[in-house]
Design a protein around this motif. Structure first.
Motif, PDB file in Angstrom:
ATOM      1  N   SER A  26       0.937  -1.029   0.111  1.00 19.73           N
ATOM      2  CA  SER A  26      -0.173  -0.047   0.068  1.00 19.73           C
ATOM      3  C   SER A  26       0.967   1.194  -0.093  1.00 19.73           C
ATOM      4  O   SER A  26       0.375   2.404  -0.224  1.00 19.73           O
ATOM      5  CB  SER A  26      -0.907   0.166   1.351  1.00 19.73           C
ATOM      6  N   ALA A  27       2.109   1.142   0.261  1.00 21.22           N
ATOM      7  CA  ALA A  27       3.116   2.158  -0.067  1.00 21.22           C
ATOM      8  C   ALA A  27       3.598   2.220  -1.437  1.00 21.22           C
ATOM      9  O   ALA A  27       4.535   3.062  -1.387  1.00 21.22           O
ATOM     10  CB  ALA A  27       4.191   2.060   1.134  1.00 21.22           C
ATOM     11  N   GLY A  28       3.479   1.354  -2.283  1.00 18.28           N
ATOM     12  CA  GLY A  28       3.795   1.401  -3.452  1.00 18.28           C
ATOM     13  C   GLY A  28       5.113   0.732  -3.627  1.00 18.28           C
ATOM     14  O   GLY A  28       5.753   0.656  -4.709  1.00 18.28           O
ATOM     15  N   GLN A  29       5.589   0.089  -2.770  1.00 19.59           N
ATOM     16  CA  GLN A  29       6.904  -0.846  -2.893  1.00 19.59           C
ATOM     17  C   GLN A  29       6.594  -2.046  -3.269  1.00 19.59           C
ATOM     18  O   GLN A  29       5.715  -2.956  -3.055  1.00 19.59           O
ATOM     19  CB  GLN A  29       7.282  -0.815  -1.377  1.00 19.59           C
ATOM     20  N   SER A 202      11.953  17.853   7.115  1.00 17.94           N
ATOM     21  CA  SER A 202      10.662  18.403   6.734  1.00 17.94           C
ATOM     22  C   SER A 202      10.524  19.747   7.657  1.00 17.94           C
ATOM     23  O   SER A 202       9.828  20.746   7.231  1.00 17.94           O
ATOM     24  CB  SER A 202       9.488  17.601   7.751  1.00 17.94           C
ATOM     25  N   VAL A 203      11.454  20.007   8.531  1.00 19.32           N
ATOM     26  CA  VAL A 203      11.321  21.512   9.360  1.00 19.32           C
ATOM     27  C   VAL A 203      12.064  22.544   8.418  1.00 19.32           C
ATOM     28  O   VAL A 203      11.499  23.568   8.079  1.00 19.32           O
ATOM     29  CB  VAL A 203      12.088  21.390  10.626  1.00 19.32           C
ATOM     30  N   ASP A 263      -1.553  24.408  12.704  1.00 17.55           N
ATOM     31  CA  ASP A 263      -1.114  24.689  11.362  1.00 17.55           C
ATOM     32  C   ASP A 263       0.237  24.307  11.203  1.00 17.55           C
ATOM     33  O   ASP A 263       0.544  23.403  10.052  1.00 17.55           O
ATOM     34  CB  ASP A 263      -1.029  26.285  11.139  1.00 17.55           C
ATOM     35  N   VAL A 264       1.005  24.203  12.250  1.00 20.99           N
ATOM     36  CA  VAL A 264       2.322  23.587  12.242  1.00 20.99           C
ATOM     37  C   VAL A 264       2.444  22.254  11.943  1.00 20.99           C
ATOM     38  O   VAL A 264       3.035  21.558  11.223  1.00 20.99           O
ATOM     39  CB  VAL A 264       3.289  24.212  13.287  1.00 20.99           C
ATOM     40  N   LEU A 265       1.591  21.486  13.223  1.00 20.87           N
ATOM     41  CA  LEU A 265       1.733  20.022  12.996  1.00 20.87           C
ATOM     42  C   LEU A 265       0.724  19.383  11.599  1.00 20.87           C
ATOM     43  O   LEU A 265       1.223  18.509  11.104  1.00 20.87           O
ATOM     44  CB  LEU A 265       0.451  19.503  14.188  1.00 20.87           C
ATOM     45  N   SER A 266       0.063  20.347  11.219  1.00 20.64           N
ATOM     46  CA  SER A 266      -0.625  19.611   9.644  1.00 20.64           C
ATOM     47  C   SER A 266       0.386  19.659   8.598  1.00 20.64           C
ATOM     48  O   SER A 266       0.344  18.747   7.954  1.00 20.64           O
ATOM     49  CB  SER A 266      -1.800  20.569   9.601  1.00 20.64           C
ATOM     50  N   ARG A 267       0.988  20.913   8.511  1.00 21.38           N
ATOM     51  CA  ARG A 267       2.169  20.947   7.564  1.00 21.38           C
ATOM     52  C   ARG A 267       3.161  19.846   7.718  1.00 21.38           C
ATOM     53  O   ARG A 267       3.543  19.452   6.692  1.00 21.38           O
ATOM     54  CB  ARG A 267       2.724  22.207   7.583  1.00 21.38           C
ATOM     55  N   LEU A 268       3.561  19.837   8.826  1.00 21.08           N
ATOM     56  CA  LEU A 268       4.572  18.442   9.215  1.00 21.08           C
ATOM     57  C   LEU A 268       4.214  16.988   8.599  1.00 21.08           C
ATOM     58  O   LEU A 268       4.973  16.486   7.978  1.00 21.08           O
ATOM     59  CB  LEU A 268       5.025  18.761  10.623  1.00 21.08           C
ATOM     60  N   GLY A 274       3.545  12.366   2.956  1.00 20.60           N
ATOM     61  CA  GLY A 274       4.156  12.356   1.305  1.00 20.60           C
ATOM     62  C   GLY A 274       5.351  11.697   1.155  1.00 20.60           C
ATOM     63  O   GLY A 274       5.823  11.584  -0.246  1.00 20.60           O
ATOM     64  N   HIS A 275       6.281  11.357   2.192  1.00 21.31           N
ATOM     65  CA  HIS A 275       7.417  10.813   1.814  1.00 21.31           C
ATOM     66  C   HIS A 275       7.567   9.254   1.872  1.00 21.31           C
ATOM     67  O   HIS A 275       6.939   8.713   2.994  1.00 21.31           O
ATOM     68  CB  HIS A 275       8.544  11.397   3.217  1.00 21.31           C
ATOM     69  N   GLU A 276       7.990   8.696   0.714  1.00 19.69           N
ATOM     70  CA  GLU A 276       7.854   7.255   0.433  1.00 19.69           C
ATOM     71  C   GLU A 276       8.304   6.504   1.742  1.00 19.69           C
ATOM     72  O   GLU A 276       7.770   5.453   1.984  1.00 19.69           O
ATOM     73  CB  GLU A 276       8.449   6.820  -0.737  1.00 19.69           C
ATOM     74  N   HIS A 277       9.694   6.823   1.987  1.00 26.12           N
ATOM     75  CA  HIS A 277      10.359   6.137   3.021  1.00 26.12           C
ATOM     76  C   HIS A 277       9.551   6.051   4.532  1.00 26.12           C
ATOM     77  O   HIS A 277       9.343   5.182   5.272  1.00 26.12           O
ATOM     78  CB  HIS A 277      11.620   6.202   3.500  1.00 26.12           C
TER      79      HIS A 277
END
Length: 296
Positions: A26-29, A202-203, A263-268, A274-277
């Protein structure tokens, strides 16, 4: 760089994975290219006495003693034989001349469970007696744990539960279950340097000046509550829990209101997802917020 040719999956494994939605997780691996044992190896248990695998027993004993890790337990499962419970499931009924209903056909089906968080889980047992105590009518089918993990994938389960209902249950979460199915080594997300790197990335990528620091560690969700015959009370061990297994500690600038924090938590979290690993290595997250003046 020369690309290595891809290996084809054995037919019986490809068929099982087709039921789980195709040739990728389900992660595309991709499941292809893994050195999975041949089918006959999964069923070569003619002389099996039904006892617990020695390597798994040793890893569980070390975890109980506080000197082992859940990573070592999962590693021991890579070569361990387990038992899957199979039960008869009515497929068709018929009504006789006397008006009585009788079974005409029945199928054998895997037993699945629902975890505390609603996720689907496949139960397996480290020894035959444990399965019989749990479900006296179930037929124990001996397989390697890797094959059990593949069955869990085919059943769209997110967890593999070893010895449910026993004094020492052990939950194999999704990333570890996938690693078993693919016959590769598993490292918990809380000791994965790549996961730590993605958190820091991410930060910086988001340019979020409200975050002073970010770090990863083991979450409380890795803990299991076990009975110990040598002790009167149950106690926590550091492994085999249902999650969240990753604790992300975020140090924020003081003075932020709730909307700004959200907002900070949502963006992080959007970046992490969205990061595959990160998506394949992390099962669930516990977030801890603190300010620079707070002590860890």
């Amino acid at each position: 760089m020369t690309e290595m040719p891809k290996k084809a999956l054995p037919g019986h494994i490809a068929a099982a994975l087709a039921g789980a939605g195709g040739q990728t997780d389900s992660a595309g691996q991709p499941w292809a290219g893994r050195d999975l044992p041949a089918q006959e190896k999964y069923h070569n248990f003619d002389s099996d006495d039904g006892a617990m695998d020695a390597g798994f027993a040793a890893a569980m004993a070390q975890l109980a003693a506080g000197v082992g890790t859940e990573e070592q337990v999962v590693a021991s499962l890579a070569t361990a034989r387990v038992f899957i419970p199979i039960v008869a499931q009515l497929a068709e009924q018929t009504v006789g001349e006397n008006g009585l209903v009788s079974d005409k056909e029945s199928d054998m089906a895997l037993v699945t469970l629902q975890g505390p968080d609603g996720r689907k889980a496949l139960p397996v047992f480290s020894h035959a007696a444990a399965l019989t105590r749990w479900h006296p009518e179930a037929r124990p089918v001996a397989v390697y744990a890797a094959r059990a993990a593949l069955s869990a994938v085919a059943e769209e389960a997110q967890l593999l539960v070893v010895d449910p209902g026993s004094q020492r249950p052990f939950v194999v979460r999704r990333p570890a279950m996938w690693a078993l199915a693919q016959q590769r080594q598993w490292h918990p997300s809380y000791v994965d340097v790549a996961v730590e790197s993605i958190l820091r990335e991410s930060v910086s990528v988001l340019g979020n000046s409200a975050v002073v620091d970010i770090s990863a560690g083991a979450g409380q969700g890795i803990e299991s509550l076990w009975d110990n015959s040598a002790e009167p009370a149950r106690r926590l061990v550091q492994g085999g829990g249902t999650g969240p297994e990753l604790c992300v500690t975020i140090t924020l600038l003081p003075g932020l209101d709730q909307l700004e924090v959200n907002d900070v938590l949502s963006r992080l979290q959007e970046y992490w997802a969205g990061h595959e690993h990160f998506a394949s290595a992390v099962d669930s997250i516990q977030i801890r917020l603190r300010h620079p003046q707070q002590q860890t």
